[in-house]
Design a protein around this motif. Structure first.
Motif, mmCIF file in Angstrom:
data_model
loop_
_atom_site.group_PDB
_atom_site.id
_atom_site.type_symbol
_atom_site.label_atom_id
_atom_site.label_comp_id
_atom_site.label_asym_id
_atom_site.label_seq_id
_atom_site.Cartn_x
_atom_site.Cartn_y
_atom_site.Cartn_z
ATOM 1 N N ALA A 140 51.242 -65.201 21.819
ATOM 2 C CA ALA A 140 52.211 -65.108 20.718
ATOM 3 C C ALA A 140 51.989 -63.750 20.052
ATOM 4 C CB ALA A 140 51.974 -66.244 19.727
ATOM 5 N N GLU A 141 52.751 -62.763 20.493
ATOM 6 C CA GLU A 141 52.522 -61.409 19.973
ATOM 7 C C GLU A 141 52.674 -61.393 18.447
ATOM 8 O OE1 GLU A 141 55.362 -58.472 21.179
ATOM 9 O OE2 GLU A 141 53.993 -56.810 20.819
ATOM 10 N N ASP A 142 51.811 -60.633 17.797
ATOM 11 C CA ASP A 142 51.784 -60.505 16.322
ATOM 12 C C ASP A 142 51.511 -61.856 15.656
ATOM 13 O OD1 ASP A 142 51.788 -58.893 14.077
ATOM 14 O OD2 ASP A 142 53.941 -59.054 13.733
ATOM 15 N N ALA A 143 50.691 -62.653 16.345
ATOM 16 C CA ALA A 143 50.419 -64.013 15.852
ATOM 17 C C ALA A 143 49.809 -64.024 14.458
ATOM 18 C CB ALA A 143 49.487 -64.734 16.829
ATOM 19 N N THR A 144 48.923 -63.067 14.171
ATOM 20 C CA THR A 144 48.227 -63.132 12.875
ATOM 21 C C THR A 144 49.168 -62.880 11.698
ATOM 22 O OG1 THR A 144 47.565 -60.818 13.097
ATOM 23 C CG2 THR A 144 45.951 -62.479 13.759
ATOM 24 N N ARG A 145 50.349 -62.306 11.967
ATOM 25 C CA ARG A 145 51.316 -62.108 10.877
ATOM 26 C C ARG A 145 52.487 -63.093 11.013
ATOM 27 N NH1 ARG A 145 53.152 -56.179 10.064
ATOM 28 N NH2 ARG A 145 53.607 -56.327 12.284
ATOM 29 N N SER A 146 52.272 -64.119 11.823
ATOM 30 C CA SER A 146 53.334 -65.119 12.029
ATOM 31 C C SER A 146 53.091 -66.314 11.115
ATOM 32 C CB SER A 146 53.319 -65.617 13.477
ATOM 33 O OG SER A 146 53.432 -64.556 14.375
ATOM 34 N N THR A 165 46.094 -71.250 28.944
ATOM 35 C CA THR A 165 45.411 -70.440 27.924
ATOM 36 C C THR A 165 46.469 -70.061 26.900
ATOM 37 O OG1 THR A 165 43.963 -69.530 29.621
ATOM 38 C CG2 THR A 165 44.035 -68.343 27.526
ATOM 39 N N VAL A 166 46.139 -70.228 25.616
ATOM 40 C CA VAL A 166 47.061 -69.766 24.573
ATOM 41 C C VAL A 166 46.334 -68.704 23.755
ATOM 42 C CG1 VAL A 166 48.664 -71.712 24.421
ATOM 43 C CG2 VAL A 166 46.485 -71.839 23.189
ATOM 44 N N ASN A 167 46.971 -67.542 23.684
ATOM 45 C CA ASN A 167 46.315 -66.381 23.082
ATOM 46 C C ASN A 167 46.959 -66.053 21.738
ATOM 47 O OD1 ASN A 167 44.655 -64.073 22.978
ATOM 48 N ND2 ASN A 167 46.268 -62.807 23.875
ATOM 49 N N PHE A 168 46.103 -65.776 20.750
ATOM 50 C CA PHE A 168 46.540 -65.550 19.367
ATOM 51 C C PHE A 168 46.227 -64.103 18.995
ATOM 52 C CE2 PHE A 168 46.049 -66.079 14.724
ATOM 53 C CZ PHE A 168 47.127 -66.896 14.428
ATOM 54 N N PRO A 169 47.084 -63.151 19.397
ATOM 55 C CA PRO A 169 46.733 -61.742 19.184
ATOM 56 C C PRO A 169 46.889 -61.267 17.741
ATOM 57 C CG PRO A 169 48.406 -61.984 20.905
ATOM 58 C CD PRO A 169 48.337 -63.285 20.170
ATOM 59 N N ASP A 170 45.944 -60.416 17.354
ATOM 60 C CA ASP A 170 46.074 -59.677 16.102
ATOM 61 C C ASP A 170 46.606 -58.302 16.514
ATOM 62 O OD1 ASP A 170 45.939 -58.971 13.455
ATOM 63 O OD2 ASP A 170 43.835 -58.382 13.533
ATOM 64 N N THR A 171 47.887 -58.289 16.868
ATOM 65 C CA THR A 171 48.514 -57.123 17.503
ATOM 66 C C THR A 171 48.401 -55.854 16.676
ATOM 67 O OG1 THR A 171 50.053 -58.669 18.515
ATOM 68 C CG2 THR A 171 50.727 -56.360 18.497
ATOM 69 N N THR A 172 48.457 -55.996 15.368
ATOM 70 C CA THR A 172 48.443 -54.804 14.506
ATOM 71 C C THR A 172 47.080 -54.574 13.851
ATOM 72 O OG1 THR A 172 49.240 -56.158 12.688
ATOM 73 C CG2 THR A 172 50.909 -54.988 13.986
ATOM 74 N N GLY A 173 46.093 -55.366 14.200
ATOM 75 C CA GLY A 173 44.753 -55.196 13.616
ATOM 76 C C GLY A 173 44.747 -55.457 12.118
ATOM 77 N N TYR A 174 45.482 -56.488 11.700
ATOM 78 C CA TYR A 174 45.742 -56.749 10.281
ATOM 79 C C TYR A 174 44.779 -57.768 9.675
ATOM 80 C CZ TYR A 174 48.742 -58.301 6.342
ATOM 81 O OH TYR A 174 49.261 -58.630 5.125
ATOM 82 N N VAL A 201 41.541 -65.109 21.788
ATOM 83 C CA VAL A 201 41.893 -64.128 20.757
ATOM 84 C C VAL A 201 41.935 -62.733 21.369
ATOM 85 C CG1 VAL A 201 41.214 -65.351 18.674
ATOM 86 C CG2 VAL A 201 39.481 -64.095 19.971
ATOM 87 N N HIS A 202 42.720 -61.893 20.719
ATOM 88 C CA HIS A 202 42.971 -60.543 21.239
ATOM 89 C C HIS A 202 43.134 -59.669 19.997
ATOM 90 C CE1 HIS A 202 45.355 -57.742 23.998
ATOM 91 N NE2 HIS A 202 45.668 -57.283 22.791
ATOM 92 N N CYS A 203 42.063 -58.981 19.612
ATOM 93 C CA CYS A 203 42.091 -58.283 18.325
ATOM 94 C C CYS A 203 42.203 -56.780 18.508
ATOM 95 C CB CYS A 203 40.811 -58.597 17.547
ATOM 96 S SG CYS A 203 40.648 -60.362 17.211
ATOM 97 N N HIS A 204 42.999 -56.171 17.646
ATOM 98 C CA HIS A 204 43.060 -54.706 17.597
ATOM 99 C C HIS A 204 42.246 -54.229 16.404
ATOM 100 C CE1 HIS A 204 45.705 -53.457 20.924
ATOM 101 N NE2 HIS A 204 46.061 -54.744 20.892
ATOM 102 N N THR A 239 39.109 -54.935 20.750
ATOM 103 C CA THR A 239 37.733 -55.428 20.627
ATOM 104 C C THR A 239 36.871 -54.776 21.717
ATOM 105 O OG1 THR A 239 38.521 -57.549 19.829
ATOM 106 C CG2 THR A 239 36.310 -57.524 20.777
ATOM 107 N N ALA A 240 35.747 -54.188 21.319
ATOM 108 C CA ALA A 240 34.874 -53.546 22.305
ATOM 109 C C ALA A 240 34.051 -54.624 23.010
ATOM 110 C CB ALA A 240 33.944 -52.552 21.623
ATOM 111 N N MET A 241 34.216 -54.684 24.325
ATOM 112 C CA MET A 241 33.527 -55.737 25.068
ATOM 113 C C MET A 241 32.014 -55.696 24.868
ATOM 114 S SD MET A 241 32.454 -56.179 28.760
ATOM 115 C CE MET A 241 33.881 -56.115 29.771
#
Ligand code: KIV
Ligand code: ZN
Length: 509
Positions: A140-146, A165-174, A201-204, A239-241
């Motif tokens: 869900a792109e831009d999930a953290t601001r949804s 798998t359901v991914n909750f990205p923080d697309t804008t690093g917000y 999760v997928h964080c910027h 996110t740095a692995m």
């Protein structure tokens, strides 16, 4: 036994979206091999619909890399998904990763769709992908601001449609860590069928919090982390692995989970990514920066000498750091070199090993002792080799405070020797002017840096350039004990890359 965190590496996809970090097919394949050594769980190899080149890279990696899942990205439409599957289908356990934005900002301004339409398209797309494979991820792109209740509704529906798998990205690093942890907790508590999927999760890193947010999400129940080596990625990166993996390993009392990453391969992998992309790692970067294990203050040095753990929370060898090891000398053989290279975390083909061995011997003729850093520099130089239309035969410069800097260069161009000379503002300017004249090229030099892997005045000089020609930007590397020669080699390496890029794009069109 603690629960496992799945490591989804997206260096080859989101990492490559970092400006100027593009990689060619061979480089991507080499990096994929390194990710196998690291033992990550999933690699996102690219975005197949984006270009013929991207499609080819994903196909090549899916078809030839074994022992992990290969994912390809697709927007939520049948064309993207079909193309992704076409590239992935020969993989061992291929994953289709499809995404659609769920925030009001994205839906209104970018997609021009309402919530019902987004929900319907997400479900239809996951169902379409699930016809090909049961290994489907939905983001869900831009999930953290949804609106989180809307994300819950979408996730419940796509899980029902077949997403595993359901991914909750923080697309804008917000997001902030406390908030991100809460969001994941809320999802898990409010999606009735969440036990049928892994929460990812997928964080910027726009606020410098990507790793902190990922760790907070893990403590709330996320079981997949999407990340990149060196934190490479759009804008401030992902996110740095290495950071998330080492935080988990170092603080099991706070993060009671584990990963299967073989951490001894972290340092070589970081070097490889930095060399291939031409994106240097900042010296004070956590885990893999050049200063990450350096102790400057006398009190610290004294403490570490008495007992390492006084000032070190991790053992440098845990990330494969073998700094300053005296390895080999003039009389060392190919076998000893091969062993050492393996201990250092690299795996080379026989042909590559032959080339590294020959250059090692040349260096051993000049210097008595060869260190790990020297070997590593040679490996990197060999790994980034591409077909050479322009080859340096010889280079001589005259320079100094009393002289007009002059360079004389002899090149082999498509097998034919040519020589020339020019003056310049300094010896490098003179060298580059001569090379430009001999090759008939007119590229712009955007960036130039010189460094060395090892210390000391007899270290191998490592020059990195970034050059541009007709809108195409490439990097070039050059390695030599003489830094002017290294600079010449770097420029030629860049020019060879431009030719290679041109040929590749002609092949693809
Ligand atoms: O940042 C993002 O939202 C992405 C998605 C495609 C997962 O990269
Ligand atoms: Zn992203």
């Amino acid at each position: 036994m603690s629960e496992k965190i799945f490591i989804f590496d997206t260096t080859l996809r989101d990492g490559e979206q970092s400006p100027g970090a593009s990689m060619n097919k061979q480089e991507k394949f080499r990096l994929a091999q390194q990710l196998v050594l690291l033992n990550v769980d999933v690699i996102e190899a690219g975005f197949p619909i984006a270009s013929v080149g991207d499609f080819d890279c994903v196909k090549n990696i899916a078809g030839n890399i074994k022992g992990l899942q290969v994912a390809g990205l697709a927007r939520c439409n049948e064309k993207d998904i079909d193309r992704a599957w076409e590239a992935l289908k020969n993989g061992e356990d291929p994953r289709i990763h499809t995404f659609l934005a769920t925030s009001d900002i994205h839906m209104r301004h970018k997609l021009k769709m309402n919530r019902d339409q987004v929900l319907e398209l997400a479900v239809a797309s996951v169902k379409h992908a699930a016809k090909y494979t049961s290994n489907v991820e939905f983001s869900a792109e831009d999930a953290t601001r949804s609106d989180i209740d809307f994300v819950c509704q979408v996730f419940e529906a796509v899980i029902e449609a077949g997403a595993r798998t359901v991914n909750f990205p923080d697309t804008t690093g917000y997001a902030l860590p406390g908030e991100h942890g809460e969001q994941i907790r809320y999802l898990i508590a409010n999606i009735p069928n969440i036990d049928k999927a892994i929460v990812s999760v997928h964080c910027h890193n726009d606020l410098g919090l990507a790793v902190a947010n990922s760790l907070a999400a893990i403590n709330s129940g996320a079981r997949q982390v999407e990340c990149t080596i060196n934190g490479l990625g759009e804008r401030a990166g992902n996110t740095a692995m290495e950071e998330v993996v080492m935080a988990i390993r170092t603080r099991p009392d706070q993060v009671d989970v584990h990963t299967d990453v073989v951490t001894e391969h972290i340092h070589p992998s970081s070097r490889l990514v930095s060399t291939i992309t031409g994106m240097p790692v900042q010296p004070n970067k956590a885990i893999v920066g050049a200063n990450a294990f350096a102790h400057e203050a006398g009190i610290h040095q004294d403490g570490v000498l008495k007992e390492r753990t006084t000032y070190e929370i991790m053992n440098p060898s845990d990330i494969g750091l073998t700094k300053g090891n005296l390895v080999l000398g003039k009389h060392s053989g190919r076998h000893a070199l091969k062993d050492r290279i393996e201990v250092m975390g690299y795996s080379l083909s026989n042909a590559e090993l032959d080339r590294v061995f020959s250059r090692f011997k040349d260096l051993a003729d000049l210097r008595k002792d060869i260190f790990d850093e020297d070997i590593e520099a040679i490996i990197m130089d060999e790994i980034i080799k591409i077909p050479e239309v322009y080859e340096l035969v010889s280079l001589g410069v005259m320079s100094g405070s009393m002289k007009l800097p002059t360079a004389a260069v002899r090149l082999k161009i498509n097998g034919e020797e040519k020589e020339g000379a020019a003056i310049g503002v300094g010896p490098i300017d003179a060298t580059y002017r001569t090379i430009a004249e001999l090759t008939g090229t007119s590229s712009q030099l955007l960036f130039f840096s010189v460094s060395s892997f090892a210390g000391g005045t007899d270290a191998l000089g490592d020059v990195l350039v970034r050059i541009e020609d007709k809108g195409k930007v490439v990097i070039g590397h050059g390695l030599d004990p003489d830094i002017i020669t290294a600079a010449g080699k770097a420029y030629l390496n860049g020019l060879n890359r431009l030719v290679f890029l041109q040929k590749e794009s002609e092949k693809n069109n």
